[in-house]
Scaffold this motif. Structure first.
Motif, PDB file in Angstrom:
ATOM      1  N   GLU A  77      -7.023   2.063   3.232  1.00 36.45           N
ATOM      2  CA  GLU A  77      -6.012   2.148   4.289  1.00 36.45           C
ATOM      3  C   GLU A  77      -6.291   1.127   5.389  1.00 36.45           C
ATOM      4  O   GLU A  77      -5.352   0.593   6.016  1.00 36.45           O
ATOM      5  CB  GLU A  77      -6.003   3.563   4.862  1.00 36.45           C
ATOM      6  N   ALA A  78      -7.572   0.840   5.628  1.00 35.19           N
ATOM      7  CA  ALA A  78      -7.928  -0.140   6.659  1.00 35.19           C
ATOM      8  C   ALA A  78      -7.481  -1.545   6.265  1.00 35.19           C
ATOM      9  O   ALA A  78      -7.204  -2.386   7.133  1.00 35.19           O
ATOM     10  CB  ALA A  78      -9.440  -0.114   6.895  1.00 35.19           C
ATOM     11  N   ILE A  79      -7.403  -1.819   4.974  1.00 34.07           N
ATOM     12  CA  ILE A  79      -6.908  -3.132   4.525  1.00 34.07           C
ATOM     13  C   ILE A  79      -5.413  -3.230   4.801  1.00 34.07           C
ATOM     14  O   ILE A  79      -4.950  -4.181   5.442  1.00 34.07           O
ATOM     15  CB  ILE A  79      -7.217  -3.327   3.026  1.00 34.07           C
ATOM     16  N   SER A  80      -4.656  -2.260   4.334  1.00 31.82           N
ATOM     17  CA  SER A  80      -3.239  -2.149   4.675  1.00 31.82           C
ATOM     18  C   SER A  80      -2.682  -0.892   4.025  1.00 31.82           C
ATOM     19  O   SER A  80      -3.173  -0.457   2.964  1.00 31.82           O
ATOM     20  CB  SER A  80      -2.430  -3.366   4.223  1.00 31.82           C
ATOM     21  N   SER A  81      -1.645  -0.334   4.615  1.00 31.08           N
ATOM     22  CA  SER A  81      -1.020   0.860   4.049  1.00 31.08           C
ATOM     23  C   SER A  81      -0.402   0.561   2.694  1.00 31.08           C
ATOM     24  O   SER A  81      -0.464   1.388   1.770  1.00 31.08           O
ATOM     25  CB  SER A  81       0.043   1.409   5.002  1.00 31.08           C
ATOM     26  N   ALA A  82       0.176  -0.620   2.536  1.00 33.04           N
ATOM     27  CA  ALA A  82       0.792  -0.985   1.261  1.00 33.04           C
ATOM     28  C   ALA A  82      -0.259  -1.087   0.166  1.00 33.04           C
ATOM     29  O   ALA A  82      -0.044  -0.638  -0.968  1.00 33.04           O
ATOM     30  CB  ALA A  82       1.547  -2.307   1.405  1.00 33.04           C
ATOM     31  N   TYR A  83      -1.398  -1.682   0.502  1.00 34.51           N
ATOM     32  CA  TYR A  83      -2.492  -1.792  -0.473  1.00 34.51           C
ATOM     33  C   TYR A  83      -2.991  -0.411  -0.878  1.00 34.51           C
ATOM     34  O   TYR A  83      -3.220  -0.148  -2.071  1.00 34.51           O
ATOM     35  CB  TYR A  83      -3.623  -2.610   0.139  1.00 34.51           C
ATOM     36  N   ALA A  84      -3.153   0.466   0.092  1.00 36.97           N
ATOM     37  CA  ALA A  84      -3.638   1.820  -0.193  1.00 36.97           C
ATOM     38  C   ALA A  84      -2.651   2.581  -1.079  1.00 36.97           C
ATOM     39  O   ALA A  84      -3.049   3.281  -2.021  1.00 36.97           O
ATOM     40  CB  ALA A  84      -3.876   2.579   1.108  1.00 36.97           C
ATOM     41  N   ARG A  85      -1.344   2.425  -0.807  1.00 40.09           N
ATOM     42  CA  ARG A  85      -0.334   3.109  -1.622  1.00 40.09           C
ATOM     43  C   ARG A  85      -0.356   2.601  -3.063  1.00 40.09           C
ATOM     44  O   ARG A  85      -0.260   3.369  -4.021  1.00 40.09           O
ATOM     45  CB  ARG A  85       1.057   2.928  -1.020  1.00 40.09           C
ATOM     46  N   GLU A  86      -0.483   1.277  -3.213  1.00 38.70           N
ATOM     47  CA  GLU A  86      -0.507   0.691  -4.552  1.00 38.70           C
ATOM     48  C   GLU A  86      -1.715   1.197  -5.344  1.00 38.70           C
ATOM     49  O   GLU A  86      -1.612   1.549  -6.513  1.00 38.70           O
ATOM     50  CB  GLU A  86      -0.542  -0.830  -4.441  1.00 38.70           C
ATOM     51  N   ARG A  87      -2.864   1.222  -4.687  1.00 36.17           N
ATOM     52  CA  ARG A  87      -4.081   1.684  -5.372  1.00 36.17           C
ATOM     53  C   ARG A  87      -3.979   3.168  -5.740  1.00 36.17           C
ATOM     54  O   ARG A  87      -4.381   3.567  -6.848  1.00 36.17           O
ATOM     55  CB  ARG A  87      -5.291   1.465  -4.465  1.00 36.17           C
ATOM     56  N   SER A  88      -3.447   3.976  -4.853  1.00 37.11           N
ATOM     57  CA  SER A  88      -3.362   5.405  -5.140  1.00 37.11           C
ATOM     58  C   SER A  88      -2.368   5.682  -6.262  1.00 37.11           C
ATOM     59  O   SER A  88      -2.599   6.573  -7.108  1.00 37.11           O
ATOM     60  CB  SER A  88      -2.979   6.186  -3.876  1.00 37.11           C
ATOM     61  N   LEU A  89      -1.280   4.905  -6.306  1.00 36.36           N
ATOM     62  CA  LEU A  89      -0.311   5.084  -7.391  1.00 36.36           C
ATOM     63  C   LEU A  89      -0.914   4.641  -8.728  1.00 36.36           C
ATOM     64  O   LEU A  89      -0.701   5.285  -9.764  1.00 36.36           O
ATOM     65  CB  LEU A  89       0.956   4.293  -7.089  1.00 36.36           C
ATOM     66  N   THR A  90      -1.678   3.554  -8.708  1.00 33.75           N
ATOM     67  CA  THR A  90      -2.350   3.099  -9.933  1.00 33.75           C
ATOM     68  C   THR A  90      -3.304   4.176 -10.441  1.00 33.75           C
ATOM     69  O   THR A  90      -3.368   4.441 -11.648  1.00 33.75           O
ATOM     70  CB  THR A  90      -3.122   1.801  -9.661  1.00 33.75           C
ATOM     71  N   ARG A  91      -4.049   4.807  -9.539  1.00 37.27           N
ATOM     72  CA  ARG A  91      -4.982   5.860  -9.970  1.00 37.27           C
ATOM     73  C   ARG A  91      -4.236   7.040 -10.577  1.00 37.27           C
ATOM     74  O   ARG A  91      -4.694   7.634 -11.562  1.00 37.27           O
ATOM     75  CB  ARG A  91      -5.854   6.308  -8.795  1.00 37.27           C
ATOM     76  N   LEU A  92      -3.084   7.396 -10.000  1.00 35.27           N
ATOM     77  CA  LEU A  92      -2.301   8.491 -10.580  1.00 35.27           C
ATOM     78  C   LEU A  92      -1.852   8.132 -11.990  1.00 35.27           C
ATOM     79  O   LEU A  92      -1.983   8.946 -12.921  1.00 35.27           O
ATOM     80  CB  LEU A  92      -1.087   8.798  -9.702  1.00 35.27           C
ATOM     81  N   GLY A  93      -1.332   6.924 -12.158  1.00 36.42           N
ATOM     82  CA  GLY A  93      -0.914   6.501 -13.489  1.00 36.42           C
ATOM     83  C   GLY A  93      -2.065   6.498 -14.477  1.00 36.42           C
ATOM     84  O   GLY A  93      -1.937   6.958 -15.622  1.00 36.42           O
ATOM     85  N   LEU A  94      -3.222   5.993 -14.041  1.00 38.98           N
ATOM     86  CA  LEU A  94      -4.397   5.977 -14.909  1.00 38.98           C
ATOM     87  C   LEU A  94      -4.857   7.385 -15.258  1.00 38.98           C
ATOM     88  O   LEU A  94      -5.249   7.660 -16.400  1.00 38.98           O
ATOM     89  CB  LEU A  94      -5.529   5.207 -14.232  1.00 38.98           C
ATOM     90  N   GLN A  95      -4.823   8.270 -14.293  1.00 37.40           N
ATOM     91  CA  GLN A  95      -5.257   9.644 -14.577  1.00 37.40           C
ATOM     92  C   GLN A  95      -4.379  10.272 -15.651  1.00 37.40           C
ATOM     93  O   GLN A  95      -4.876  10.953 -16.555  1.00 37.40           O
ATOM     94  CB  GLN A  95      -5.227  10.484 -13.298  1.00 37.40           C
ATOM     95  N   ILE A  96      -3.078  10.048 -15.575  1.00 36.72           N
ATOM     96  CA  ILE A  96      -2.162  10.606 -16.574  1.00 36.72           C
ATOM     97  C   ILE A  96      -2.455  10.018 -17.959  1.00 36.72           C
ATOM     98  O   ILE A  96      -2.503  10.740 -18.960  1.00 36.72           O
ATOM     99  CB  ILE A  96      -0.704  10.354 -16.150  1.00 36.72           C
ATOM    100  N   ILE A  97      -2.691   8.709 -18.016  1.00 38.50           N
ATOM    101  CA  ILE A  97      -3.040   8.080 -19.292  1.00 38.50           C
ATOM    102  C   ILE A  97      -4.323   8.684 -19.848  1.00 38.50           C
ATOM    103  O   ILE A  97      -4.435   8.991 -21.048  1.00 38.50           O
ATOM    104  CB  ILE A  97      -3.191   6.558 -19.111  1.00 38.50           C
ATOM    105  N   GLY A  98      -5.311   8.874 -18.985  1.00 35.58           N
ATOM    106  CA  GLY A  98      -6.581   9.432 -19.425  1.00 35.58           C
ATOM    107  C   GLY A  98      -6.457  10.841 -19.949  1.00 35.58           C
ATOM    108  O   GLY A  98      -7.056  11.200 -20.975  1.00 35.58           O
ATOM    109  N   LEU A  99      -5.676  11.653 -19.280  1.00 30.83           N
ATOM    110  CA  LEU A  99      -5.494  13.032 -19.728  1.00 30.83           C
ATOM    111  C   LEU A  99      -4.834  13.069 -21.099  1.00 30.83           C
ATOM    112  O   LEU A  99      -5.196  13.886 -21.955  1.00 30.83           O
ATOM    113  CB  LEU A  99      -4.660  13.800 -18.701  1.00 30.83           C
ATOM    114  N   ARG A 100      -3.888  12.194 -21.314  1.00 29.88           N
ATOM    115  CA  ARG A 100      -3.231  12.127 -22.631  1.00 29.88           C
ATOM    116  C   ARG A 100      -4.235  11.728 -23.709  1.00 29.88           C
ATOM    117  O   ARG A 100      -4.249  12.296 -24.809  1.00 29.88           O
ATOM    118  CB  ARG A 100      -2.067  11.147 -22.565  1.00 29.88           C
ATOM    119  N   LEU A 101      -5.091  10.746 -23.412  1.00 33.68           N
ATOM    120  CA  LEU A 101      -6.096  10.315 -24.379  1.00 33.68           C
ATOM    121  C   LEU A 101      -7.150  11.399 -24.627  1.00 33.68           C
ATOM    122  O   LEU A 101      -7.715  11.481 -25.726  1.00 33.68           O
ATOM    123  CB  LEU A 101      -6.770   9.028 -23.896  1.00 33.68           C
TER     124      LEU A 101
END
Length: 496
Positions: A236-260
């Motif tokens: 978040e200290a880098i930027s709100s947009a960066y933090a949102r992008e990273r958090s969304l990527t982690r959500l997508g990755l978590q879903i992929i991992g659970l499926r695997l």
């Protein structure tokens, strides 16, 4: 056949989208726009209408379903907080009228304003709720919750013990509570696969931002480690947009991992509009092109939690790292002595096999105790003797024999079959005591009676039996069904 049942039977990954109803027309309209997509990455989407998450005055799930402009494939929730058997049966009738036949049964988080020692609040826990619904609606699709994100042996072991009861009571699938520890996701899935009759397993997921983490840290049973929080703050200290992008990527990755990992689907929270869902879908599809195995996914998942200048993120609380299979704890001498003394007293008075027990039974069968004054006096006597020793609230149907002489009424929620998901490092969700089910776990291990905590499904105490003596019931002729149930649950002690 319902879409959820069909997807689970066909082993198609499914996306259950949680909707927390509020008295707002725009909120309903936004959710309906979201659900118009009907699929996420080709996976079927099913609505899940939560029960009084934010407030006890939220619209009931069945009422919320009725307010939708068009019917949706829907899984209703039933939370047992401040509920009795008749409330559950009334919801079944409403669901019948709406043509709904799938239900997620939860004991429920602490009711706002519920303070121990003040007016009692009843919680219809999930195990007897499952039994009630399975008996009343045998063909329905029923789910229950499991929280594997526990880092002390007692609370973690007790969670899995109770999950065994949920399966025995009729759960067709289990949904994990929200968590981010992939090792615990693997642990829970492996545990389910080791059961005699494995059931589909879903996992609750949410995009984790710094602002959400600040809220979730105070949600009972949900673990946000200090290192997780520090990473989110650094992003978040880098930027709100960066933090949102990273958090969304982690959500997508978590879903992929659970499926695997082999999960049957996800229980998606925190997505409120089609634009958010579309952005998530783009992340998932982009990353799935590069991630085909669990090993590839593990590398990507670990990288998503790394940031230059930040320490490696761990997901467990500091100084707590229990995993299923580790076993070190045992009851204290005091806890063991307490069990043996109370068990001995119980046998002397209620075993029907010695002269003292037979004499006590003869006394309790006298007509005096069937008169109003006699019932009042006997209730007062039992309460005055047992409350200082075990915390008895004279529920009229004593369950101490099935709870290792640790009274369920000393749990603020009155749970008898095992813990709720809200413990944190063995501490009760209410924060004022150790969870009684952690004490039960230690005691059961020490005396070789863990089967008591997995095999005995304890029914709820109905309102009309409370605040009367339980003693006469011990000497009433049991019904044939009760005899059968009792004989099947009284297993011989096992090795500790």
């Amino acid at each position: 056949m319902s879409m959820l049942r069909q997807a689970l039977q066909e082993q198609r990954f499914v996306c259950v989208v949680e909707f927390i109803p509020k008295p707002s027309a725009e909120r309903f309209a936004s959710f309906e726009r979201l659900m118009q997509r009907s699929q996420l990455c080709g996976w079927p989407m099913i609505a899940a209408i939560a029960d009084r998450v934010s407030s006890n005055f939220d619209p009931a799930p069945s009422d919320a379903f009725s307010q939708l402009a068009r019917p949706l494939p829907t899984l209703l929730h039933f939370s047992g907080k401040d509920r009795e058997r008749h409330d559950l049966l009334a919801q079944l009738e409403r669901m019948d009228a709406l043509g709904l036949d799938q239900l997620l049964l939860l004991s429920g988080d602490r009711l706002p304003g519920h303070e121990p020692g003040q007016k009692s609040v009843r919680y219809l826990e999930s195990v007897p709720a499952l039994q009630i619904v399975r008996s009343a609606r045998p063909a329905w699709l029923l789910g229950a919750a499991l929280n594997p994100f526990k880092y002390h042996e007692e609370e973690g072991g007790a969670q899995y013990f109770k999950a065994e009861k949920k399966l025995a009571a009729g759960a067709d699938f289990l949904t994990l509570q929200l968590g981010f520890d992939a090792q615990k996701h693997l642990e829970a899935h492996q545990w389910v696969q080791q059961q005699a009759s494995p059931v589909p397993l879903l996992a609750c997921v949410m995009q984790l931002t710094l602002s959400r983490a600040a809220i979730l840290e105070h949600v009972p049973g949900l673990v946000i480690s200090p290192l997780m929080r520090d990473l989110l703050a650094a992003e978040e200290a880098i930027s709100s947009a960066y933090a949102r992008e990273r958090s969304l990527t982690r959500l997508g990755l978590q879903i992929i991992g659970l499926r695997l990992m082999g999960y049957a689907g996800i229980h998606l929270s925190g997505i409120h509009d089609p634009e958010q869902l579309h952005a998530l879908e783009q992340v998932i599809e982009a990353r799935m092109a590069d991630i085909q195995t669990l090993e590839q996914w593990s590398v990507a998942w670990e990288a998503s939690w790394q940031l230059s200048g930040q320490p490696v993120v761990t997901f467990q609380p500091p100084h707590a790292d229990w995993q299923l299979g580790m076993s070190h704890v045992s009851a204290t001498r005091k806890e063991q002595l307490r069990y043996h003394v109370l068990s001995g007293l119980h046998s002397l008075l209620f075993s029907h096999t010695n002269s003292l027990s037979r004499g006590f039974g003869w006394i309790l069968k006298r007509p005096l105790w069937h008169t109003p004054p006699g019932r009042r006096w006997l209730h007062q006597l039992e309460r005055s003797l047992k409350r200082p020793v075990v915390g008895c609230d004279t529920c009229g149907n004593c369950r101490l024999e099935d709870t290792l002489y640790i009274c369920p009424e000393t749990c603020p929620k009155g749970l008898a079959n095992g813990p709720c998901g809200g413990t944190r490092l063995n501490r009760c969700e209410f924060g004022d005591r150790e969870c009684i089910h952690s004490i039960k776990y230690r005691t059961a291990k020490a005396i070789g009676q863990t089967r008591v905590l997995t095999d005995r499904l304890i029914p709820c105490v109905d309102a009309d039996s409370r605040y009367q003596s339980s003693w006469p019931r011990w000497f009433e002729p049991p019904s044939e069904g009760a005899q059968s149930e009792k004989s099947s649950s009284n297993d011989a002690p096992e090795e500790a």
